[in-house]
Design a protein around this motif. Structure first.
Motif, short mmCIF file in Angstrom:
data_model
loop_
_atom_site.label_atom_id
_atom_site.label_comp_id
_atom_site.label_asym_id
_atom_site.label_seq_id
_atom_site.Cartn_x
_atom_site.Cartn_y
_atom_site.Cartn_z
N SER A 256 0.70 -1.34 0.07
CA SER A 256 0.01 -0.04 0.10
C SER A 256 0.81 1.13 0.11
O SER A 256 0.31 2.33 0.32
CB SER A 256 -0.88 -0.06 1.26
OG SER A 256 -1.77 -0.98 1.14
N GLY A 257 2.18 1.25 -0.69
CA GLY A 257 2.74 2.39 -0.64
C GLY A 257 3.88 2.62 0.19
O GLY A 257 4.02 1.93 1.35
N PHE A 258 4.69 3.42 0.19
CA PHE A 258 5.97 3.62 1.12
C PHE A 258 5.71 4.32 2.48
O PHE A 258 6.16 3.58 3.34
CB PHE A 258 6.86 4.72 0.44
CG PHE A 258 8.04 5.10 1.35
CD1 PHE A 258 9.33 4.18 1.27
CD2 PHE A 258 8.12 6.28 2.03
CE1 PHE A 258 10.30 4.53 2.04
CE2 PHE A 258 9.18 6.53 2.70
CZ PHE A 258 10.40 5.84 2.56
N MET A 259 4.45 5.13 2.34
CA MET A 259 4.29 5.76 3.87
C MET A 259 3.69 4.66 4.69
O MET A 259 3.98 4.41 6.16
CB MET A 259 3.40 6.57 3.75
CG MET A 259 3.80 7.86 3.03
SD MET A 259 5.38 8.44 3.88
CE MET A 259 4.76 8.90 5.65
N VAL A 260 2.96 3.69 4.07
CA VAL A 260 2.24 2.71 4.89
C VAL A 260 3.36 1.61 5.42
O VAL A 260 3.39 1.11 6.49
CB VAL A 260 1.27 1.94 3.99
CG1 VAL A 260 0.74 0.36 4.94
CG2 VAL A 260 0.03 2.93 3.83
N LYS A 261 4.26 1.27 4.71
CA LYS A 261 5.42 0.41 5.11
C LYS A 261 6.34 1.24 6.20
O LYS A 261 6.65 0.40 7.17
CB LYS A 261 6.47 0.20 3.86
CG LYS A 261 5.90 -0.71 2.87
CD LYS A 261 6.84 -1.03 1.59
CE LYS A 261 6.33 -1.80 0.53
NZ LYS A 261 7.44 -2.09 -0.36
N ILE A 262 6.42 2.39 6.14
CA ILE A 262 6.91 3.39 7.26
C ILE A 262 6.24 3.00 8.56
O ILE A 262 6.67 2.62 9.66
CB ILE A 262 7.39 4.64 7.03
CG1 ILE A 262 8.21 4.85 5.85
CG2 ILE A 262 7.63 5.46 8.13
CD1 ILE A 262 9.66 4.28 6.21
N GLY A 263 4.84 3.17 8.52
CA GLY A 263 3.93 3.09 9.43
C GLY A 263 4.10 1.29 9.98
O GLY A 263 3.98 1.42 11.28
#
Length: 332
Positions: free
Chosen positions: A254-261
């Motif tokens: 679900s994208g880079f920001m979700v992976k960071i989360g």
């Protein structure tokens, strides 16, 4: 010295995962011996030089998932499962472990090892997770019997309650009846009669429990008929698997920001996955037969089999079968 008969050819990861688990458990359980049944050449290669307290019995047949259970145990007499069960029946081993065909394990338990006198129908009992504790709960029966009687449910509840106390360490286990409502008059004749029997027993009966409450931790033991229990068990397993799969998919795709989360909540996610880690509870016990018979999932890996071996060793230490023989021979 306790002896566990191990069907080394059952399951998708046999015999490697099974032999590895035996070797791991053997290092801890210094007063336990293992007899492995199956392809002698394959098993011996996996065992290697560590053969202390390990015996290998060569068998030439395997019972497959598609085999009709009763026919299979009668025609495949040299299968790893049947020969292992015969060793238990003959007193050469104290317990049976298999990852194989559930119906055939049930048939071996009933027709080869035999029922405990005073118990009309054995029942399959797994330990399942709850949200507010790591202890889980026991549910019986989850598929050994398509049809049930009120007396069966009472017997299963008694055996499961004793198991919960002695093997899982639960003091005065809370026993509930799976039903379609919390009121005492809910359900069909079977469940209404079973409710009254449980109420009149010396068990710590807390009443009915509904399906949506099972994972809430409101009971330590849940009694149910085999048909309903099997359907509920598979629903719990399927739902848990789908939810965890969907969660992983969304976090990873679900994208880079979700992976960071996801990285930020990694510890919490591990805790969630651990909560539904049923491997740590061991396998499903066939309660009511004259020796411990435990079936763990056919997809089980080394870790799951290891925990099941530890579970069986605890059952043997607590002399569960001896207690059942005394209880039901006297009172039934």
């Amino acid at each position: 010295m306790r002896t566990i008969a191990v069907d080394a050819m059952g399951g998708e990861n046999a015999p490697k995962a099974i032999v590895q688990a035996v070797l791991q458990a053997k290092a801890e359980l210094t007063d336990t011996k293992f007899i492995l049944f199956g392809d002698q050449k394959k098993i011996r290669k996996l065992v290697g030089s560590d053969q202390d307290r390990i015996e290998i019995v060569a068998t030439s047949e395997i019972i497959n998932d598609e085999d009709e259970p009763v026919k299979a145990i009668r025609t495949k007499k040299d299968s790893s499962l049947v020969v292992a069960a015969q060793f238990v029946k003959q007193g050469k081993a104290d317990a049976l472990l298999s990852l194989g065909n559930t119906g055939s394990i049930l048939a071996c338990g009933i027709f080869i090892i035999g029922r405990i006198k005073g118990i009309a129908r054995p029942g399959f009992m797994p330990t399942l997770p709850v949200k507010n504790s790591d202890d889980g709960f026991n549910m019986i029966d989850v598929g050994a019997n398509a049809k049930s009687k009120p007396e069966y449910l009472l017997t299963w509840a008694k055996m499961a309650s004793y198991y919960a106390e002695k093997v899982r360490g639960v003091k005065n286990p809370r026993v509930a009846l799976l039903n379609n409502g919390s009121e005492s008059d809910k359900g069909d004749d079977l469940h209404q009669s079973a409710y009254q029997l449980l109420l009149d027993s010396d068990l710590n009966f807390v009443g009915n429990i509904e399906g949506n409450e099972l994972l809430e931790g409101k009971a330590d033991v849940v009694a149910t008929d085999g048909f309903t229990g099997n359907a509920v068990l598979k629903n719990i397993e399927g739902t848990s698997s789908v939810l965890i799969h969907l969660l992983k998919d969304k976090l990873l795709n679900s994208g880079f920001m979700v992976k960071i989360g996801a990285l930020l909540i990694k510890k919490a996610l591990k805790g969630l996955v651990s909560k539904f880690d049923v491997d740590k509870y061991g396998g499903a016990v066939l309660l009511g037969v004259d020796a411990p018979v435990v079936k763990t999932h056919g997809r089980s890996d080394q870790r799951a089999v290891y925990f099941t071996i530890k579970q069986i060793d605890k059952i043997l230490k607590e002399n569960i079968i001896g207690e059942f023989r005394s209880e039901f021979a006297v009172k039934n």
